[in-house]
Motif scaffolding. Structure first.
Motif, mmCIF file in Angstrom:
data_model
loop_
_atom_site.group_PDB
_atom_site.id
_atom_site.type_symbol
_atom_site.label_atom_id
_atom_site.label_comp_id
_atom_site.label_asym_id
_atom_site.label_seq_id
_atom_site.Cartn_x
_atom_site.Cartn_y
_atom_site.Cartn_z
ATOM 1 N N LEU A 31 53.417 63.331 -11.643
ATOM 2 C CA LEU A 31 53.970 63.500 -10.297
ATOM 3 C C LEU A 31 53.106 62.738 -9.294
ATOM 4 O O LEU A 31 51.952 62.436 -9.565
ATOM 5 N N ASP A 32 53.673 62.461 -8.154
ATOM 6 C CA ASP A 32 52.968 61.757 -7.104
ATOM 7 C C ASP A 32 51.877 62.642 -6.505
ATOM 8 O O ASP A 32 52.163 63.754 -6.047
ATOM 9 N N LYS A 33 50.634 62.175 -6.517
ATOM 10 C CA LYS A 33 49.508 62.972 -6.030
ATOM 11 C C LYS A 33 49.606 63.260 -4.535
ATOM 12 O O LYS A 33 49.270 64.358 -4.093
ATOM 13 N N VAL A 34 50.075 62.299 -3.757
ATOM 14 C CA VAL A 34 50.217 62.510 -2.311
ATOM 15 C C VAL A 34 51.247 63.611 -2.051
ATOM 16 O O VAL A 34 51.031 64.502 -1.229
ATOM 17 N N GLU A 35 52.358 63.566 -2.781
ATOM 18 C CA GLU A 35 53.374 64.607 -2.612
ATOM 19 C C GLU A 35 52.841 65.962 -3.081
ATOM 20 O O GLU A 35 53.079 66.986 -2.449
ATOM 21 N N ALA A 36 52.098 65.979 -4.184
ATOM 22 C CA ALA A 36 51.518 67.231 -4.670
ATOM 23 C C ALA A 36 50.532 67.810 -3.661
ATOM 24 O O ALA A 36 50.475 69.027 -3.457
ATOM 25 N N THR A 37 49.766 66.954 -3.001
ATOM 26 C CA THR A 37 48.836 67.415 -1.967
ATOM 27 C C THR A 37 49.614 68.038 -0.812
ATOM 28 O O THR A 37 49.244 69.103 -0.299
ATOM 29 N N ALA A 38 50.690 67.391 -0.415
ATOM 30 C CA ALA A 38 51.536 67.937 0.659
ATOM 31 C C ALA A 38 52.177 69.256 0.218
ATOM 32 O O ALA A 38 52.276 70.204 1.017
ATOM 33 N N ALA A 39 52.588 69.321 -1.039
ATOM 34 C CA ALA A 39 53.182 70.557 -1.566
ATOM 35 C C ALA A 39 52.159 71.698 -1.531
ATOM 36 O O ALA A 39 52.497 72.837 -1.183
ATOM 37 N N PHE A 40 50.907 71.388 -1.872
ATOM 38 C CA PHE A 40 49.878 72.426 -1.812
ATOM 39 C C PHE A 40 49.742 72.962 -0.391
ATOM 40 O O PHE A 40 49.643 74.166 -0.175
ATOM 41 N N GLY A 41 49.731 72.072 0.585
ATOM 42 C CA GLY A 41 49.618 72.498 1.977
ATOM 43 C C GLY A 41 50.734 73.449 2.374
ATOM 44 O O GLY A 41 50.502 74.455 3.046
ATOM 45 N N LYS A 42 51.946 73.151 1.949
ATOM 46 C CA LYS A 42 53.081 74.025 2.251
ATOM 47 C C LYS A 42 52.972 75.342 1.489
ATOM 48 O O LYS A 42 53.262 76.403 2.028
ATOM 49 N N MET A 43 52.562 75.266 0.240
ATOM 50 C CA MET A 43 52.424 76.457 -0.587
ATOM 51 C C MET A 43 51.323 77.367 -0.049
ATOM 52 O O MET A 43 51.489 78.582 0.038
ATOM 53 N N ALA A 44 50.183 76.782 0.312
ATOM 54 C CA ALA A 44 49.017 77.561 0.757
ATOM 55 C C ALA A 44 49.127 77.996 2.215
ATOM 56 O O ALA A 44 48.308 78.800 2.675
ATOM 57 N N GLN A 45 50.102 77.465 2.932
ATOM 58 C CA GLN A 45 50.353 77.858 4.323
ATOM 59 C C GLN A 45 49.108 77.750 5.199
ATOM 60 O O GLN A 45 48.753 78.666 5.934
ATOM 61 N N GLY A 46 48.427 76.612 5.067
ATOM 62 C CA GLY A 46 47.278 76.342 5.916
ATOM 63 C C GLY A 46 45.942 76.844 5.383
ATOM 64 O O GLY A 46 44.901 76.537 5.959
ATOM 65 N N LYS A 47 45.944 77.579 4.296
ATOM 66 C CA LYS A 47 44.684 78.046 3.719
ATOM 67 C C LYS A 47 44.103 76.969 2.810
ATOM 68 O O LYS A 47 44.816 76.103 2.321
ATOM 69 N N ASP A 48 42.797 77.045 2.584
ATOM 70 C CA ASP A 48 42.123 76.075 1.717
ATOM 71 C C ASP A 48 42.336 76.344 0.238
ATOM 72 O O ASP A 48 42.247 75.431 -0.582
#
Length: 183
Positions: free
Chosen positions: A133-150
């Motif tokens: 999968l695209d790493k940039v998209e996965a990074t963005a997906a993490f941000g949405k999943m984590a809702q701003g948490k680290d």
């Protein structure tokens, strides 16, 4: 009845993570390939304790999928059988089968490469990038999943996992747990 939105999510998981040999169905061979690919990703060798644990876990997941979804008992799970199984799950996610909880935990542990009990953006995106999968998209997906948490811990991950398979809400944070930002 599975909505188009949920069907797209289920197709993504089926094709990107389970049908590893791209045969159009899931069978035991897909899990053997997944074991080999995961072990290589982590540097585990056949005979290692971690390799054996991965092998036992994924074979238990395969047996669970087969017993839950293989309606015609032909040793293969088709996309239709897969969707039907997850539709049944969505009716009562709190009653997940043992194999479903085991697989969720396995994914969490695979992503938690630092073994600190939580997944961060780099761990998450690296795993999905290694799976194609695209790493940039996965990074963005993490941000949405984590809702701003680290980081996302196991309890949060488990809720997100259930949400992925059961929710019709296109904005639900669980929709991003498999590294995609849209369906």
């Amino acid at each position: 009845m599975v909505s188009d939105f949920r069907k797209k999510k289920l197709v993504h998981v089926f094709t990107a993570f389970f049908d590893t040999n791209k045969s159009g169905s899931i069978d035991k061979k897909d899990f053997v390939l997944a074991i080999e690919k995961t072990a290589k990703l982590r540097g585990w060798k056949e005979g290692d304790v971690t390799y054996k644990l991965l092998q036992e876990t994924l074979m238990a997941v395969w047996e669970g999928i087969q017993s839950s979804a293989d309606a015609d008992k032909d040793g293969q799970v088709t996309l239709d059988e897969w969707i039907s199984m997850w539709d049944n799950f969505s009716k009562n996610p709190a009653k997940a089968a043992d194999w479903q909880r085991l697989y969720a935990k396995c994914i969490f542990q695979l992503e938690d490469s630092s073994n600190d009990g939580a997944i961060d953006s780099e761990e998450f995106s690296s795993v999905y990038a290694s799976l194609g999968l695209d790493k940039v998209e996965a990074t963005a997906a993490f941000g949405k999943m984590a809702q701003g948490k680290d980081k996302v811990n196991w309890e949060e991950f488990e809720k997100l996992w259930n949400e992925y398979f059961a929710s019709e809400d296109v904005n639900a944070p669980g929709n991003f747990i498999f590294g995609k930002t849209s369906y």
